[in-house]
Write a protein that holds these residues in place. Structure first.
Motif, PDB file in Angstrom:
ATOM      1  N   HIS A  58       3.598  13.171  13.527  1.00 27.43           N
ATOM      2  CA  HIS A  58       2.983  12.385  12.453  1.00 27.43           C
ATOM      3  C   HIS A  58       4.001  12.029  11.388  1.00 27.43           C
ATOM      4  O   HIS A  58       4.930  12.770  11.113  1.00 27.43           O
ATOM      5  CB  HIS A  58       1.776  13.092  11.840  1.00 27.43           C
ATOM      6  N   GLN A  59       3.806  10.837  10.857  1.00 24.73           N
ATOM      7  CA  GLN A  59       4.555  10.355   9.711  1.00 24.73           C
ATOM      8  C   GLN A  59       3.652  10.338   8.479  1.00 24.73           C
ATOM      9  O   GLN A  59       4.134  10.452   7.362  1.00 24.73           O
ATOM     10  CB  GLN A  59       5.100   8.948   9.990  1.00 24.73           C
ATOM     11  N   LEU A  60       2.377  10.169   8.713  1.00 23.59           N
ATOM     12  CA  LEU A  60       1.374  10.230   7.651  1.00 23.59           C
ATOM     13  C   LEU A  60       0.293  11.221   8.057  1.00 23.59           C
ATOM     14  O   LEU A  60      -0.131  11.252   9.213  1.00 23.59           O
ATOM     15  CB  LEU A  60       0.702   8.871   7.434  1.00 23.59           C
ATOM     16  N   ALA A  61      -0.137  12.021   7.094  1.00 21.23           N
ATOM     17  CA  ALA A  61      -1.287  12.897   7.278  1.00 21.23           C
ATOM     18  C   ALA A  61      -2.287  12.537   6.178  1.00 21.23           C
ATOM     19  O   ALA A  61      -1.906  12.340   5.027  1.00 21.23           O
ATOM     20  CB  ALA A  61      -0.876  14.360   7.157  1.00 21.23           C
ATOM     21  N   PHE A  62      -3.540  12.409   6.565  1.00 19.32           N
ATOM     22  CA  PHE A  62      -4.599  12.124   5.598  1.00 19.32           C
ATOM     23  C   PHE A  62      -5.528  13.323   5.513  1.00 19.32           C
ATOM     24  O   PHE A  62      -5.867  13.932   6.526  1.00 19.32           O
ATOM     25  CB  PHE A  62      -5.410  10.889   6.017  1.00 19.32           C
ATOM     26  N   ALA A  63      -5.942  13.652   4.301  1.00 23.32           N
ATOM     27  CA  ALA A  63      -6.929  14.701   4.068  1.00 23.32           C
ATOM     28  C   ALA A  63      -8.073  14.076   3.280  1.00 23.32           C
ATOM     29  O   ALA A  63      -7.852  13.483   2.224  1.00 23.32           O
ATOM     30  CB  ALA A  63      -6.318  15.856   3.287  1.00 23.32           C
ATOM     31  N   GLU A  64      -9.285  14.217   3.792  1.00 21.31           N
ATOM     32  CA  GLU A  64     -10.440  13.643   3.108  1.00 21.31           C
ATOM     33  C   GLU A  64     -10.922  14.637   2.050  1.00 21.31           C
ATOM     34  O   GLU A  64     -11.951  15.286   2.203  1.00 21.31           O
ATOM     35  CB  GLU A  64     -11.547  13.312   4.109  1.00 21.31           C
ATOM     36  N   ASN A  65     -10.127  14.729   0.963  1.00 23.73           N
ATOM     37  CA  ASN A  65     -10.452  15.687  -0.105  1.00 23.73           C
ATOM     38  C   ASN A  65     -10.158  15.141  -1.493  1.00 23.73           C
ATOM     39  O   ASN A  65     -10.046  15.906  -2.439  1.00 23.73           O
ATOM     40  CB  ASN A  65      -9.676  16.987   0.111  1.00 23.73           C
ATOM     41  N   ARG A  66     -10.052  13.827  -1.615  1.00 20.55           N
ATOM     42  CA  ARG A  66      -9.799  13.237  -2.929  1.00 20.55           C
ATOM     43  C   ARG A  66     -11.107  13.223  -3.710  1.00 20.55           C
ATOM     44  O   ARG A  66     -12.105  12.658  -3.247  1.00 20.55           O
ATOM     45  CB  ARG A  66      -9.244  11.826  -2.749  1.00 20.55           C
ATOM     46  N   PRO A  67     -11.131  13.837  -4.878  1.00 19.21           N
ATOM     47  CA  PRO A  67     -12.383  13.887  -5.650  1.00 19.21           C
ATOM     48  C   PRO A  67     -12.883  12.492  -6.027  1.00 19.21           C
ATOM     49  O   PRO A  67     -12.090  11.590  -6.316  1.00 19.21           O
ATOM     50  CB  PRO A  67     -11.988  14.671  -6.907  1.00 19.21           C
ATOM     51  N   ALA A  68     -14.187  12.329  -6.038  1.00 23.79           N
ATOM     52  CA  ALA A  68     -14.791  11.045  -6.397  1.00 23.79           C
ATOM     53  C   ALA A  68     -14.251  10.567  -7.736  1.00 23.79           C
ATOM     54  O   ALA A  68     -14.182  11.322  -8.704  1.00 23.79           O
ATOM     55  CB  ALA A  68     -16.307  11.181  -6.457  1.00 23.79           C
ATOM     56  N   GLY A  69     -13.813   9.311  -7.761  1.00 21.10           N
ATOM     57  CA  GLY A  69     -13.316   8.703  -8.984  1.00 21.10           C
ATOM     58  C   GLY A  69     -11.888   9.049  -9.346  1.00 21.10           C
ATOM     59  O   GLY A  69     -11.363   8.530 -10.336  1.00 21.10           O
ATOM     60  N   ALA A  70     -11.244   9.926  -8.579  1.00 19.12           N
ATOM     61  CA  ALA A  70      -9.862  10.328  -8.908  1.00 19.12           C
ATOM     62  C   ALA A  70      -8.900   9.174  -8.650  1.00 19.12           C
ATOM     63  O   ALA A  70      -8.958   8.529  -7.610  1.00 19.12           O
ATOM     64  CB  ALA A  70      -9.453  11.540  -8.072  1.00 19.12           C
ATOM     65  N   PRO A  71      -7.989   8.912  -9.589  1.00 22.48           N
ATOM     66  CA  PRO A  71      -7.000   7.857  -9.360  1.00 22.48           C
ATOM     67  C   PRO A  71      -5.961   8.316  -8.334  1.00 22.48           C
ATOM     68  O   PRO A  71      -5.762   9.509  -8.131  1.00 22.48           O
ATOM     69  CB  PRO A  71      -6.352   7.674 -10.738  1.00 22.48           C
ATOM     70  N   SER A  72      -5.320   7.367  -7.722  1.00 20.26           N
ATOM     71  CA  SER A  72      -4.242   7.695  -6.788  1.00 20.26           C
ATOM     72  C   SER A  72      -3.071   8.300  -7.545  1.00 20.26           C
ATOM     73  O   SER A  72      -2.754   7.895  -8.657  1.00 20.26           O
ATOM     74  CB  SER A  72      -3.773   6.435  -6.062  1.00 20.26           C
ATOM     75  N   THR A  73      -2.428   9.267  -6.932  1.00 17.07           N
ATOM     76  CA  THR A  73      -1.186   9.812  -7.472  1.00 17.07           C
ATOM     77  C   THR A  73      -0.003   9.462  -6.568  1.00 17.07           C
ATOM     78  O   THR A  73       1.090   9.987  -6.748  1.00 17.07           O
ATOM     79  CB  THR A  73      -1.276  11.346  -7.638  1.00 17.07           C
ATOM     80  N   VAL A  74      -0.237   8.584  -5.607  1.00 20.62           N
ATOM     81  CA  VAL A  74       0.829   8.163  -4.693  1.00 20.62           C
ATOM     82  C   VAL A  74       1.649   7.082  -5.377  1.00 20.62           C
ATOM     83  O   VAL A  74       1.157   5.986  -5.647  1.00 20.62           O
ATOM     84  CB  VAL A  74       0.252   7.639  -3.356  1.00 20.62           C
ATOM     85  N   MET A  75       2.921   7.370  -5.656  1.00 16.00           N
ATOM     86  CA  MET A  75       3.793   6.388  -6.298  1.00 16.00           C
ATOM     87  C   MET A  75       4.081   5.239  -5.334  1.00 16.00           C
ATOM     88  O   MET A  75       4.046   4.085  -5.712  1.00 16.00           O
ATOM     89  CB  MET A  75       5.091   7.066  -6.754  1.00 16.00           C
ATOM     90  N   GLN A  76       4.381   5.571  -4.060  1.00 10.97           N
ATOM     91  CA  GLN A  76       4.471   4.551  -3.025  1.00 10.97           C
ATOM     92  C   GLN A  76       4.669   5.189  -1.662  1.00 10.97           C
ATOM     93  O   GLN A  76       5.256   6.247  -1.529  1.00 10.97           O
ATOM     94  CB  GLN A  76       5.598   3.545  -3.283  1.00 10.97           C
ATOM     95  N   VAL A  77       4.126   4.514  -0.661  1.00  9.58           N
ATOM     96  CA  VAL A  77       4.382   4.810   0.743  1.00  9.58           C
ATOM     97  C   VAL A  77       5.208   3.631   1.236  1.00  9.58           C
ATOM     98  O   VAL A  77       4.771   2.485   1.120  1.00  9.58           O
ATOM     99  CB  VAL A  77       3.069   4.895   1.558  1.00  9.58           C
ATOM    100  N   SER A  78       6.404   3.890   1.757  1.00 10.76           N
ATOM    101  CA  SER A  78       7.320   2.797   2.099  1.00 10.76           C
ATOM    102  C   SER A  78       7.539   2.683   3.605  1.00 10.76           C
ATOM    103  O   SER A  78       7.734   3.690   4.285  1.00 10.76           O
ATOM    104  CB  SER A  78       8.678   3.009   1.421  1.00 10.76           C
ATOM    105  N   PHE A  79       7.529   1.450   4.062  1.00  8.70           N
ATOM    106  CA  PHE A  79       7.792   1.112   5.460  1.00  8.70           C
ATOM    107  C   PHE A  79       8.967   0.151   5.498  1.00  8.70           C
ATOM    108  O   PHE A  79       9.054  -0.760   4.672  1.00  8.70           O
ATOM    109  CB  PHE A  79       6.574   0.440   6.096  1.00  8.70           C
TER     110      PHE A  79
END
Length: 194
Positions: A58-79
């Motif tokens: 894997h290059q990306l892993a996703f976890a379905e645990n972001r609290p409702a309404g929480a803003p993203s803290t990802v500065m950037q995912v680059s390809f």
């Protein structure tokens, strides 16, 4: 004295609201494949693992645990892509699958598009140029112009920057600086400029 310790970033994880939506976006825009999924044992959330390369689980892993309404803290995912044609292709695919806030920028050392994925994480797609200019540096680009017009504009701007140099020259300077620091005992590991 080098310890041989040279870690490199291999993958990243993103907390999300809707794991299926994220799988759909990254598979359709970047041809990433779902390699595994399930509920974590020590991390008790839905997890999904994606990769565009068969040699990497894997290059990306996703976890379905972001609290409702929480803003993203990802500065950037680059390809990374190879050229303007591929950059346009990435832009078109991203827009077709729900990306928002699309913009294109020349950093002098790279040409990039930036957009928001369906959960407002910043995604960058870029390719390197053969030049260096000090960062941060960003000039808007119209990707719908012909390649030769875009390149003429990029070259004009970067050559006017007082920090401009061919990337090979910047790499040599960086390597020399690292060697000097190592010889003075200020660092004990190798830094590689890619």
């Amino acid at each position: 004295m080098s310890t041989g310790y040279a870690p490199y970033i291999a993958h990243m994880g993103i907390c999300c609201f809707d794991i299926e939506r994220m799988i759909d976006f990254y598979s359709k825009v970047f041809d990433m494949k779902l390699t595994d999924r399930g509920v974590g044992i020590t991390f008790p959330y839905k997890l999904a693992f994606m990769s565009a390369h068969p040699s990497q689980h894997h290059q990306l892993a996703f976890a379905e645990n972001r609290p409702a309404g929480a803003p993203s803290t990802v500065m950037q995912v680059s390809f990374k892509v190879q050229n303007l044609t591929e950059l346009r292709h990435a832009r078109d695919r991203a827009l077709a699958h729900g990306a928002t806030k699309m913009r294109c920028i020349s950093h002098g050392n790279a040409v990039s598009i930036y957009c928001m994925d369906p959960e407002d994480n910043i995604v960058e797609v870029y390719f390197d140029t053969p030049w260096y200019v000090a960062q941060p540096h960003g000039d808007p680009i119209d990707l719908d112009l012909p390649d030769e017009v875009i390149w003429a504009d990029v070259v004009k701007v970067v050559r006017a920057d007082p920090t401009f140099m061919p990337v090979e020259q910047w790499q040599r300077r960086s390597e020399e600086h690292t060697s000097e620091l190592q010889s003075r005992g200020l660092i004990s590991y190798a830094v590689f400029c890619l």
